[in-house]
Write an enzyme that holds these catalytic residues in place. Structure first.
Site, PDB file in Angstrom:
ATOM      1  N   SER A  31       0.791  -1.230   0.000  1.00  0.00           N
ATOM      2  CA  SER A  31       0.000   0.000   0.000  1.00  0.00           C
ATOM      3  C   SER A  31       0.824   1.282   0.000  1.00  0.00           C
ATOM      4  O   SER A  31       0.303   2.340  -0.336  1.00  0.00           O
ATOM      5  CB  SER A  31      -0.966   0.017   1.182  1.00  0.00           C
ATOM      6  OG  SER A  31      -0.274   0.232   2.387  1.00  0.00           O
ATOM      7  N   LYS A  69       0.704   4.357   6.698  1.00  0.00           N
ATOM      8  CA  LYS A  69       0.039   5.218   5.705  1.00  0.00           C
ATOM      9  C   LYS A  69       0.549   6.649   5.849  1.00  0.00           C
ATOM     10  O   LYS A  69       1.176   7.016   6.835  1.00  0.00           O
ATOM     11  CB  LYS A  69      -1.481   5.234   5.899  1.00  0.00           C
ATOM     12  CG  LYS A  69      -2.159   3.884   5.919  1.00  0.00           C
ATOM     13  CD  LYS A  69      -2.224   3.233   4.576  1.00  0.00           C
ATOM     14  CE  LYS A  69      -2.942   1.890   4.724  1.00  0.00           C
ATOM     15  NZ  LYS A  69      -2.686   0.996   3.656  1.00  0.00           N
TER      16      LYS A  69
END
Length: 168
Positions: A31, A69
């Site tokens: 990700s 993230k």
């Protein structure tokens, strides 16, 4: 016996630093590509103030794991994407870390980041107090705030300081 005390003190200091100040973390998944790759190792600071575009590690709101993230929205921010352009509180921001991805997709006539408003994906106009809106750098393959909403400040383990390569 005189060497026992220095060793015990060194161990206590190391444990204290690891528990309260800094910690190593292994990245899992794709990700955050191209910034971080699966099995990259990073050091996080547990005492750094979180700023916009920092990369953070936090307790997942959807499973018993930790995610990495990028912070896009801080408390009070309104986030929107239009034609691969990020708008925070109506102001356009350039995401230099995404330029290679964006160019790749735009060459094929596609948007790298799907258009959305924060209201569309979270139901809220602004990031709540003590929360963050986060996204993975690999927007096409990232489960992030667009899917599970805001990240509470209390869930954040730390801010990524740097990547290191101990024995890769």
């Amino acid at each position: 016996m005189s060497w026992v005390w220095p060793i015990l003190i060194a161990i206590l200091i190391a444990v204290g630093v690891r528990y309260f100040l800094f910690a190593p973390v292994t990245v899992k998944g794709e990700s955050m590509e191209n910034t971080y790759h699966d099995n990259d190792r990073v050091i996080i600071s547990k005492v750094s103030k979180i700023k916009r575009f920092d990369v953070i590690v936090f307790k997942s709101p959807v499973e018993d794991d930790y995610y990495i993230k990028r912070v896009i929205g801080l408390p009070g921010d309104n986030i929107e994407f239009k034609n691969d352009e990020l708008f925070i509180n109506g102001k356009k921001y350039k995401e230099d870390y995404e330029q290679d991805h964006v160019k790749e997709y735009q060459a094929d006539g596609l948007n790298f980041t799907e258009d959305f408003t924060m209201k569309d994906v979270t139901g809220d106009e602004k990031v709540p107090d003590n929360s963050y809106f986060v996204m993975g750098d690999n927007r096409q393959n990232s489960s992030d705030s667009r899917d599970y909403g805001f990240i509470k400040k209390s869930a954040v383990s730390g801010v990524v300081l740097f990547k290191f390569f101990p024995w890769n």
